[in-house]
Write an enzyme that holds these catalytic residues in place. Structure first.
Site, PDB file in Angstrom:
ATOM      1  NE  ARG A  57      44.054  33.939  40.471  1.00  0.00           N
ATOM      2  CZ  ARG A  57      43.444  32.869  40.954  1.00  0.00           C
ATOM      3  NH1 ARG A  57      42.539  32.258  40.261  1.00  0.00           N
ATOM      4  NH2 ARG A  57      43.745  32.425  42.152  1.00  0.00           N
ATOM      5  CB  THR A  58      47.948  38.905  37.935  1.00  0.00           C
ATOM      6  OG1 THR A  58      46.612  38.879  38.428  1.00  0.00           O
ATOM      7  CG2 THR A  58      48.123  40.141  37.073  1.00  0.00           C
ATOM      8  CE  LYS A  85      57.796  55.571  54.256  1.00  0.00           C
ATOM      9  NZ  LYS A  85      58.687  55.640  55.401  1.00  0.00           N
ATOM     10  NE  ARG A 107      49.067  42.323  41.430  1.00  0.00           N
ATOM     11  CZ  ARG A 107      48.181  41.341  41.474  1.00  0.00           C
ATOM     12  NH1 ARG A 107      48.278  40.400  42.381  1.00  0.00           N
ATOM     13  NH2 ARG A 107      47.200  41.290  40.598  1.00  0.00           N
ATOM     14  CG  HIS A 135      43.923  44.283  38.740  1.00  0.00           C
ATOM     15  ND1 HIS A 135      44.751  44.024  37.661  1.00  0.00           N
ATOM     16  CD2 HIS A 135      43.852  43.125  39.452  1.00  0.00           C
ATOM     17  CE1 HIS A 135      45.151  42.761  37.736  1.00  0.00           C
ATOM     18  NE2 HIS A 135      44.627  42.198  38.809  1.00  0.00           N
TER      19      HIS A 135
HETATM   20  C1  NCD Z   1      42.878  40.523  42.417  1.00  0.00           C
HETATM   21  C2  NCD Z   1      43.949  41.504  42.829  1.00  0.00           C
HETATM   22  O1  NCD Z   1      45.115  41.154  43.008  1.00  0.00           O
HETATM   23  O2  NCD Z   1      43.584  42.666  42.969  1.00  0.00           O
HETATM   24  N1  NCD Z   1      43.374  39.271  42.024  1.00  0.00           N
HETATM   25  C3  NCD Z   1      43.834  39.067  40.772  1.00  0.00           C
HETATM   26  O3  NCD Z   1      44.508  39.875  40.182  1.00  0.00           O
HETATM   27  N2  NCD Z   1      43.478  37.914  40.187  1.00  0.00           N
HETATM   28  C4  NCD Z   1      41.835  40.386  43.441  1.00  0.00           C
HETATM   29  C5  NCD Z   1      42.230  39.865  44.782  1.00  0.00           C
HETATM   30  O4  NCD Z   1      43.397  39.750  45.130  1.00  0.00           O
HETATM   31  O5  NCD Z   1      41.303  39.580  45.534  1.00  0.00           O
END
Ligand code: NCD
Length: 316
Positions: A57-58, A85, A107, A135
């Site tokens: 989703r993100t 690294k 990410r 996040h």
């Molecule tokens: C979260 C994450 O990746 O930190 N999910 C997200 O971004 N929707 C929480 C999770 O992975 O549990």
């Protein structure tokens, strides 16, 4: 005011900056209901999404947000095997920088990696989750969901439940909800509660019944098994029995308390599946909807700040 060049976390934001982002996001929520969603706010700009950890989703949300604002969006698939690294990460950053992106969404499984990268590039960097650290867009979308549902974002009692220790979502939410003067209760097994977390101004308990008493918001967290090396919980069955959210435990909260989860959910482990789908209690789908609007708002503001800094009126 939100004057930053990057969005690396919530910790460094002011309440005014948070409110500015949420107000603009509210505008994009309305916009996203239109049939023609295309805007030119980021026209001509390049957005690169770099996910070194799996995401559904993100990543989709950032991609849709960028496309709706008219950016050229590119997704780079960073396989787990390519994670090396620090030096490798910096090399990747320098290579990308040479392609002149305007927005970099990152990410990474290591806390602090996104900040390190931001120090090496000229564009705006957005943290889409770094290890257990932060996040920020998740906390902002959670805040927008709460504000729209409760009509305010202050003087609420909010329970954050489950695997606090491994959760960047919990950390970003603790910072954000604390800055907006809410009462925060962390509930979870002692093995999943970071030592000294009370210093962040939160109440801590391992008892769901006691912790959920009279709360306005119940925020559930995923049990992050990929960050555990065993021994944190007795068994999933036992975990659900003590810390899984079901209607009986929820009955301790206020009658109009809302249920949240950042996804992905482990149904029957941290939350009862029927409760998660109950549109009278659960705002989980709204959270996803708010995610796109919040990311549009943040990217819009970061690009405005980038333009100001290029024009020399901002040094942040
Ligand atoms: C979260 C994450 O990746 O930190 N999910 C997200 O971004 N929707 C929480 C999770 O992975 O549990």
């Amino acid at each position: 005011m939100f004057t930053q060049r990057h969005l690396l976390g919530i910790e460094s934001l002011t309440p005014e900056g948070i409110t500015e982002i949420l107000d603009l996001a509210d505008h994009y929520v309305k916009h996203n209901l239109k049939q023609n969603k295309h805007l030119d706010v980021l026209a001509g700009l390049t957005q690169i999404n770099m996910f070194f950890e799996n995401s559904t989703r993100t990543q989709a949300s950032f991609e849709i947000a960028g496309k709706r604002l008219g950016a050229d969006v590119m997704n780079m698939s960073m396989q787990a095997s390519s994670i090396k690294k620090g030096e490798t990460l910096i090399d990747t950053a320098l290579t990308l920088n040479a392609m002149h992106p305007d927005l970099l969404v990152v990410r990474h499984p290591h806390s602090g990696a996104v900040k390190l990268l931001a120090e090496k590039v000229n564009c705006a960097v957005l943290n889409a989750g770094d290890g257990r650290h932060e996040h920020p867009t998740q906390a902002l979308l959670d805040a927008l969901t709460i504000r729209r549902s409760k009509g305010r974002l202050h003087r609420l009692t909010i329970a954050i439940c489950g695997d606090i220790a491994h959760s960047r979502v919990a950390r970003s939410n603790i910072f954000l909800l604390g800055k907006m003067e809410n009462r925060i209760r962390l509930i979870g097994p002692k093995t999943l509660m970071p030592a000294g977390i009370e210093k962040l101004g939160v109440e801590v308990t391992d008892d769901m019944v006691e912790g959920l008493k009279d709360v306005d918001v119940v925020m559930m967290l995923r049990l992050q098994k990929e960050r555990m090396d065993g021994g944190f919980i007795p068994s999933e069955r036992e975990y659900y029995h003590r810390w899984g959210l079901d209607p009986a435990k929820l009955a301790n909260a206020k009658p109009d308390a809302i249920v949240m989860h950042p996804g992905p959910m482990n149904r029957g482990v941290e939350i009862d599946g029927t409760l998660a789908d109950d549109i009278n209690r659960s705002v989980i789908q709204e959270q996803v909807e708010m995610g796109v609007a919040v990311r549009m708002a943040v990217m819009d503001l970061l690009v405005r700040n980038l333009r100001k800094s290029k024009a020399g009126d901002l040094d942040a």
